[in-house]
Design an enzyme around this catalytic site. Structure first.
Site, short mmCIF file in Angstrom:
data_model
loop_
_atom_site.label_atom_id
_atom_site.label_comp_id
_atom_site.label_asym_id
_atom_site.label_seq_id
_atom_site.Cartn_x
_atom_site.Cartn_y
_atom_site.Cartn_z
N LYS A 1 0.92 -1.30 0.08
CA LYS A 1 0.15 0.21 0.25
C LYS A 1 1.19 1.39 0.09
O LYS A 1 1.98 1.16 1.16
CB LYS A 1 -1.12 0.23 1.30
CG LYS A 1 -1.96 0.79 1.07
CD LYS A 1 -2.48 0.50 0.23
CE LYS A 1 -3.91 -0.12 0.53
NZ LYS A 1 -5.57 -0.33 -0.50
N THR B 1 -3.19 -5.69 0.65
CA THR B 1 -3.12 -4.31 1.09
C THR B 1 -3.24 -3.66 2.38
O THR B 1 -3.32 -2.19 2.29
CB THR B 1 -2.88 -3.05 -1.04
OG1 THR B 1 -3.95 -3.82 -1.21
CG2 THR B 1 -2.16 -4.16 -1.04
N ARG C 1 27.98 33.28 -9.88
CA ARG C 1 26.87 32.58 -10.52
C ARG C 1 25.18 32.84 -9.72
O ARG C 1 25.84 32.95 -8.33
CB ARG C 1 26.81 32.03 -11.59
CG ARG C 1 26.52 30.76 -10.99
CD ARG C 1 26.68 29.28 -11.70
NE ARG C 1 27.44 28.24 -11.10
CZ ARG C 1 26.87 27.00 -11.45
NH1 ARG C 1 26.61 26.92 -12.89
NH2 ARG C 1 27.52 25.93 -10.94
N HIS D 1 18.46 26.92 -13.04
CA HIS D 1 19.11 27.68 -13.52
C HIS D 1 18.27 28.78 -13.46
O HIS D 1 17.17 29.29 -13.53
CB HIS D 1 19.30 27.65 -15.36
CG HIS D 1 20.33 26.57 -15.39
ND1 HIS D 1 21.86 26.26 -15.19
CD2 HIS D 1 20.05 24.86 -16.09
CE1 HIS D 1 21.78 24.90 -15.38
NE2 HIS D 1 20.84 24.38 -15.92
N GLN E 1 29.23 19.71 -8.27
CA GLN E 1 29.85 18.47 -8.39
C GLN E 1 31.03 18.54 -6.84
O GLN E 1 30.50 17.64 -6.53
CB GLN E 1 30.39 17.89 -9.83
CG GLN E 1 29.98 17.52 -10.58
CD GLN E 1 29.54 19.03 -11.75
OE1 GLN E 1 29.56 19.45 -11.21
NE2 GLN E 1 29.17 18.80 -13.06
O1 LIG Z 1 28.15 23.31 -11.66
C1 LIG Z 1 27.49 23.25 -12.80
N1 LIG Z 1 27.90 21.66 -13.84
C2 LIG Z 1 27.71 21.68 -14.31
O2 LIG Z 1 28.40 20.13 -14.65
C3 LIG Z 1 27.42 22.20 -15.68
N2 LIG Z 1 27.15 22.30 -16.66
N3 LIG Z 1 26.61 23.43 -17.27
N4 LIG Z 1 26.26 24.26 -15.66
C4 LIG Z 1 26.99 23.23 -15.01
N5 LIG Z 1 27.32 24.23 -13.12
#
Ligand SMILES: O=c1[nH]c(=O)c2nn[nH]c2[nH]1
Length: 294
Positions: free
Chosen positions: A10, A56, A175, A255, A227
């Site tokens: 469930k 369930t 950014r 973005h 990353q």
């Molecule tokens: O932080 C980011 N990692 C990416 O791999 C990436 N690709 N475009 N903008 C990005 N910004």
């Protein structure tokens, strides 16, 4: 044909529990639970034989009864108790998956004081837990955060990436960065409920630590990329919580695009003059990782 895998149960079982405290205050917990069972159940699919099927609806009732008879906090304990219940009660069931989503009810401050029984939903962020009890194999617990929407207006960069005839994205040293955090940490398998009980304080502490580390790292790092920042978060959580074996992040890059307004009387609104941006609903970057102990 052959049935290669099967589980059923469930989903979206909504549960609310109130705790009435001695001091007159009340605490509330609201969650959405999903239970899925595996075992000697193939005959239901292949031979219309439902003899081993725990309905369930039975699973739904079991969620309510377990919430009444046992603690619902920390969610790791509740999910472990509920999943182990199926292994202990139904010999034909070999694995029980319990997923718990805990919704936020944050206590109101009224006239400068915490209100005894009033709360508000401060965001769509949830605390999530998955527990899987497997017969004679213990209980695996995964804890996490979902839906924690964050933004920073600077302190984020992205440059030095591969460029070729398909690349239009300009490099940037300043950014906006916004993401909706989905983080999880996997605990070393528990031998059983006794071991889960011993860790009860650790579950809440780990969630507080993971949430703090995520926000602090997001805020403080002049991020060279999503990353790198998620790796630093994972590394710190592993260092802080010894019983956690791995950490996972899945971060959408939400973005915000600059808007060139120079066509309007030469209005400068790009690069260092950018102030007005277009938040993008889609597409979004999606960066994922799993980090484990060395
Ligand atoms: O932080 C980011 N990692 C990416 O791999 C990436 N690709 N475009 N903008 C990005 N910004």
């Amino acid at each position: 044909s052959t049935l290669s895998s099967a589980r059923y149960g469930k989903d979206n079982v909504r549960v609310y529990k109130v705790q009435r405290n001695e001091d007159g205050t009340q605490d509330v917990t609201e969650m959405t639970v999903c239970t899925l069972l595996e075992g000697d159940i193939a005959a239901s699919w292949t031979h219309s034989d439902n003899a081993n099927i725990v309905a369930t609806d039975t699973q739904k009732q079991t969620v309510y009864i377990t919430a009444k008879q046992h603690p619902v906090n920390p969610p790791e304990l509740f999910a472990s108790i509920l999943s182990q219940h199926y292994i202990d009660t139904y010999p034909r069931i070999t694995a029980a998956h319990v997923d718990v989503i805990v919704h936020r009810w944050t206590r109101m401050e009224v006239e400068g004081k915490p209100h005894p029984h009033s709360f508000f939903r401060d965001g769509a962020e949830t605390r999530v837990v998955g527990a899987v009890a497997r017969r004679d194999k213990g209980i695996d617990v995964k804890s996490g955060i979902k839906g924690l929407l964050v933004l920073k207006s600077t302190g984020s960069q992205f440059w030095g990436f591969h460029r070729d005839e398909y690349t239009q994205l300009p490099e940037t040293w300043d950014r906006i960065l916004s993401t909706e955090v989905e983080a999880a940490w996997n605990w070393k398998t528990f031998t059983g409920l006794e071991e889960v009980q011993k860790e009860v304080a650790g579950f809440d502490q780990a969630w507080k630590d993971a949430r703090r580390i995520t926000m602090e790292t997001f805020a403080k790092e002049n991020s060279p990329s999503v990353q790198n920042t998620m790796y630093l978060m994972s590394d710190q959580i592993l260092a802080k919580v010894p019983r956690v074996e791995s950490v996972e992040y899945s971060l959408p890059n939400k973005h915000y695009f600059e808007i060139d307004l120079s066509w309007h009387k030469g209005l400068k609104n790009t690069g260092k003059d950018a102030e007005v941006y277009a938040p993008q609903s889609d597409p979004n970057g999606l960066i994922q990782c799993t980090v484990t102990r060395q």
